[in-house]
Write a protein that holds these residues in place. Sequence first.
Motif, mmCIF file in Angstrom:
data_model
loop_
_atom_site.group_PDB
_atom_site.id
_atom_site.type_symbol
_atom_site.label_atom_id
_atom_site.label_comp_id
_atom_site.label_asym_id
_atom_site.label_seq_id
_atom_site.Cartn_x
_atom_site.Cartn_y
_atom_site.Cartn_z
ATOM 1 N N GLU A 1 8.167 -8.174 -3.674
ATOM 2 C CA GLU A 1 7.878 -9.023 -4.943
ATOM 3 C C GLU A 1 6.594 -8.715 -5.185
ATOM 4 O O GLU A 1 6.190 -8.687 -6.387
ATOM 5 C CB GLU A 1 8.203 -10.511 -4.312
ATOM 6 N N GLN A 2 5.471 -8.354 -4.173
ATOM 7 C CA GLN A 2 4.308 -8.030 -4.277
ATOM 8 C C GLN A 2 4.059 -6.744 -5.301
ATOM 9 O O GLN A 2 3.074 -6.658 -6.240
ATOM 10 C CB GLN A 2 3.488 -8.187 -3.394
ATOM 11 N N ILE A 3 4.785 -5.805 -4.668
ATOM 12 C CA ILE A 3 5.013 -4.557 -5.572
ATOM 13 C C ILE A 3 5.118 -4.603 -7.011
ATOM 14 O O ILE A 3 4.198 -4.215 -8.088
ATOM 15 C CB ILE A 3 5.843 -3.599 -5.078
ATOM 16 N N LEU A 4 6.149 -5.595 -7.333
ATOM 17 C CA LEU A 4 6.415 -5.796 -8.864
ATOM 18 C C LEU A 4 5.459 -6.689 -9.388
ATOM 19 O O LEU A 4 5.041 -6.156 -10.476
ATOM 20 C CB LEU A 4 7.918 -6.637 -8.692
ATOM 21 N N THR B 1 11.072 -8.384 1.400
ATOM 22 C CA THR B 1 11.068 -7.261 2.157
ATOM 23 C C THR B 1 9.564 -6.751 2.272
ATOM 24 O O THR B 1 8.972 -6.375 1.247
ATOM 25 C CB THR B 1 11.971 -6.306 1.474
ATOM 26 N N GLU B 2 9.166 -6.107 3.157
ATOM 27 C CA GLU B 2 7.710 -5.433 3.454
ATOM 28 C C GLU B 2 8.061 -4.021 3.310
ATOM 29 O O GLU B 2 8.636 -3.304 4.091
ATOM 30 C CB GLU B 2 7.216 -6.067 4.573
ATOM 31 N N PHE B 3 6.801 -3.574 2.796
ATOM 32 C CA PHE B 3 6.667 -1.971 2.737
ATOM 33 C C PHE B 3 5.231 -1.963 3.062
ATOM 34 O O PHE B 3 4.228 -2.250 2.532
ATOM 35 C CB PHE B 3 6.595 -1.661 1.126
ATOM 36 N N LEU B 4 5.134 -1.304 4.436
ATOM 37 C CA LEU B 4 3.759 -1.217 4.928
ATOM 38 C C LEU B 4 3.311 0.288 4.697
ATOM 39 O O LEU B 4 3.925 1.181 4.600
ATOM 40 C CB LEU B 4 4.054 -1.562 6.482
ATOM 41 N N ASP B 5 1.658 0.290 5.110
ATOM 42 C CA ASP B 5 1.160 1.481 5.130
ATOM 43 C C ASP B 5 1.477 2.371 3.744
ATOM 44 O O ASP B 5 1.663 3.628 3.987
ATOM 45 C CB ASP B 5 1.524 2.256 6.264
ATOM 46 N N LEU B 6 1.392 1.863 2.710
ATOM 47 C CA LEU B 6 1.617 2.590 1.382
ATOM 48 C C LEU B 6 0.425 3.316 1.023
ATOM 49 O O LEU B 6 -0.797 2.611 1.067
ATOM 50 C CB LEU B 6 1.904 1.424 -0.039
ATOM 51 N N PRO B 7 0.427 4.781 0.892
ATOM 52 C CA PRO B 7 -0.774 5.553 0.543
ATOM 53 C C PRO B 7 -1.230 5.219 -1.041
ATOM 54 O O PRO B 7 -0.445 4.586 -1.604
ATOM 55 C CB PRO B 7 -0.059 6.928 0.645
ATOM 56 N N LYS B 8 -2.367 5.770 -0.934
ATOM 57 C CA LYS B 8 -2.774 5.449 -2.585
ATOM 58 C C LYS B 8 -2.462 6.590 -3.543
ATOM 59 O O LYS B 8 -2.491 6.309 -4.577
ATOM 60 C CB LYS B 8 -4.331 5.487 -2.414
ATOM 61 N N ILE C 1 3.439 3.462 -6.240
ATOM 62 C CA ILE C 1 3.647 3.883 -5.087
ATOM 63 C C ILE C 1 4.802 3.176 -4.195
ATOM 64 O O ILE C 1 5.892 3.617 -3.693
ATOM 65 C CB ILE C 1 2.734 4.249 -4.099
ATOM 66 N N GLY C 2 4.563 1.944 -4.301
ATOM 67 C CA GLY C 2 5.697 0.951 -3.845
ATOM 68 C C GLY C 2 6.813 1.096 -4.556
ATOM 69 O O GLY C 2 7.904 0.942 -3.995
ATOM 70 N N SER C 3 6.651 1.144 -5.936
ATOM 71 C CA SER C 3 8.106 1.383 -6.961
ATOM 72 C C SER C 3 8.859 2.772 -6.481
ATOM 73 O O SER C 3 10.008 2.811 -6.569
ATOM 74 C CB SER C 3 7.612 1.349 -8.384
ATOM 75 N N VAL C 4 7.997 3.631 -6.089
ATOM 76 C CA VAL C 4 8.490 5.013 -5.793
ATOM 77 C C VAL C 4 9.430 4.737 -4.430
ATOM 78 O O VAL C 4 10.399 5.337 -4.327
ATOM 79 C CB VAL C 4 7.611 6.174 -5.630
ATOM 80 N N ARG C 5 8.818 3.962 -3.431
ATOM 81 C CA ARG C 5 9.564 3.664 -2.123
ATOM 82 C C ARG C 5 10.621 3.025 -2.383
ATOM 83 O O ARG C 5 11.609 3.454 -1.726
ATOM 84 C CB ARG C 5 8.502 2.973 -1.268
#
Length: 432
Positions: A330-333, A300-307, A339-343
Motif C-alpha cells: 500500500e505504501q508503494i502505491l 504485504t512488506e517489501f524490504l531492502d528496496l534499492p534506489k 522500484i517497489g512497483s517493479v518488485r
Amino acid sequence: MKKLRSKIIIEDYKNNFDYKKNDTNLNIEFNRVAFIFFVFFIIYLIYIIHLIHLGSRKSNTEITNVLPTFNNKLYRADIIDIDGNYLAKTIKSIDIGIKTSDVIDKKKLLLNLNIIFPNKDFNKVKKQLDTKKFFWLEKKVSEENYEKLMKLGDNSIKPEEKVLRIYPQKNLFSHIIGQIDDDNNGIAGLEKSFDQILRNSKKPMKLTVDKDIQFLIRNELIKYQEIFKSKGSAAILMNVKSGNILSLISLPDFNPNERQNITDVNYINRVTKGTYELGSVFKPFTFASALNEDLIKPETEFLDLPKSIRCDKHRIGEYDNKIPSNLTAEQILVRSGNIGSVRIAQLIGPEKHKSFLKKVGVLSSIDFDIDEVAPQKEYNFGKCKLATVSFGHGVATTILQLAKGYAVISNGGYDIKPTLIDKNSEKKKRID
C-alpha cells in the motif's frame, strides 16, 4: 194525392267559367331566365370543382412550417446534452433566385418585389433582370416573405431550400460533435460515426455529457495551459459504473460552425486519438493485478528496496531518493515507488500482467462512439518490458482506455463501455 212535380233548371254557366288564354310571351321569358340561370349554375359548379381540386392537392406555394421534413435528404437530427441543451441543430433556410427568361412582366414583378423587400436596391435588381440569366434575389428569406413570394405565382421566382447545421456551443463540444462538410456529410466526431442515423432519425440524439460541467473543466484546462505553456491538454470525466461520459475535452479545439478543413495534428482528439506513455498512473494497475492474483495484500512488506536497478543496459531509479527502503504494498502505491512497483510486477509475471491490462481495457482495442480512436499497439512482455510497464513506461495507450481501466478496478471489477450516447442502463459483466 197530388203528384208533386219538380222542375230541374239547368243553366249554362259556361260563359262564367271560360278561361281565355292570354296570348303573351310569358313562357318564352321564363325559358330565357331558366337558360341564363343554368349557364351561371354550370360556371359556379366548375368553379367549386376547381376549388375542391386545388384544396385537395399539396400546394407548392404554401408554406406552413419552415422546419425541415424528415424525408429531406439534407436534414440531420439535432444533438442535445443530458439536460436537453442543443449542441447541434438543423435549421432550414430558403434562398430566392430569379430566372430572367421566365419573367413575363418585368414592371409588375419589380413592383411586387419592391412591396415585399422595400429596403432592397431595385436599380441593381432591374439591371440583373436585363443582363443575367439567373441571379439570387434574397438569401435566407424569412417565412413570412417566402409565403408572400409564393403567393405571387410567378414562375420566374425560384426558391431553393438549404439546410444550415449550427453548433450553438461553438468550441465547447467540438471534439465530441465534430462537423460536417458543405455536402452535409459528417467528417468528424459523432457527425461522422453516426452520419446515417442522424440523417434518418426523427428524434434528437441525446448525449450523456453535461454542458455546465464541460464548460467548467474546459476553463480550468485553458487556465493551466496558459500557466504551463503546454501545446495541448485533455480531460475526461466518466461514471465508473455506467461508462457514461459527463465531459470530454481536448485542447486546442475549434469552432465547427466555421467548417474548417483541419489538417494540423495539434487539433487531434487527445482523449481518443492521442497515445501516450502515461507514467505513474499505471502503478494502480500493477497493484490491482497483484491483488487479483492473490499475490499481495495491502500490508504485504517489501524490504531492502534499492534506489535503482538495472535491466539489460537500462537503469531504473526512484524519482525520489528519500523514499524509504522498507515499504508495504500500500505504501508503494501511495508513495508512487518505481522500484517497489517493479518488485510487485515481478511477482505477477509478464503474461499474467499483460492479460490483466488487456482485460481492464488499458492495452486492448476499444469500441467507442467516435471513429477517431487510435489503434492499440501489441506489445511483447519480456523481463525489461514488464519492469517498465509496472510504472507506466514502455507502452502507450489513450486517455480513454486509461479511464476505462480505472473504472473497472474501482467499480468492483465490472466491465463497462465508455459512451457518449444516453441509453437505458445495461447489465454489466464482471471481469474474472
